[in-house]
Design a protein around this motif. Structure first.
Motif: not given
Length: 197
Positions: A98-102
């Motif tokens: 999720l962090r990478r997706r942001r």
């Protein structure tokens, strides 16, 4: 050479997750199969709820199970349950994704497939599921994880605390805040989602 013993027993005679993991570490392939059948579907559901992407959830499930097999020789029975350990790994892996997706632009993310079945009830249920997933996506990561583990996966607060690496009081706070926020997000959609009675 790995042994293949039979773990076909009644539910009350079934070996614990601990016992299966230790048996796998000793080379028992049937134990690995049994443990995979027990735990992988739960991890997949959790990851899919957190990531809202089936392919990524499958990747997280595969990675989490691989890590479980890797630590099997060092597993100490009687401590944390393999399922609790696995939930923690899955939450961490999903949070990393999720962090990478942001950092990815929203326009580059494909629209999800419409899973609506032909029958009206299925369409209503799909709308409700989509609304819940959209509302869950708006929660902070830790609130979302706590709410999913508690209310969708059915874990108790102590297990959630162990899976997330936080105290029970923090779990209670996260789930309470998450539920309040979900109520706010979904309250204006009761009629639209068929909850008008």
């Amino acid at each position: 050479m790995p042994r293949d013993s039979s773990f076909t027993m009644t539910a009350q005679d079934a070996p614990s997750d601990d016992a299966l993991l230790c048996a796998y570490a000793a080379g028992d392939t049937a134990a690995a199969r049994e443990l995979m059948e027990r735990l992988a579907p739960r991890v997949l559901r959790l990851a899919q709820r957190l990531l809202q992407d089936r392919a990524e959830a499958e990747d997280v499930t595969q990675e989490a199970m691989l890590r479980l097999w890797q630590i099997a020789p060092k597993w100490v029975p009687g401590g944390a349950q393999p399922s609790t350990w696995l939930h923690r790994v899955a939450v961490n892996l999903a949070t990393d994704r999720l962090r990478r997706r942001r950092s990815v632009a929203l326009d580059s993310i494909a629209e999800p497939d419409d899973p609506a079945p032909a029958v009206v009830e299925g369409m209503i249920e799909a709308d409700r599921q989509r609304a819940l997933d959209e509302a869950l996506a708006l929660l902070p990561d830790r609130q979302r994880a706590a709410v999913v583990l508690r209310h969708l996966e059915g874990l108790g607060n102590p297990d959630i605390a162990a899976a997330m690496g936080i105290g029970v009081e923090a779990v209670e706070s996260l789930t309470a805040r998450g539920k309040r926020r979900l109520t706010e997000l979904l309250s204006g959609r009761r009629n639209e989602l068929g909850y008008d009675r």
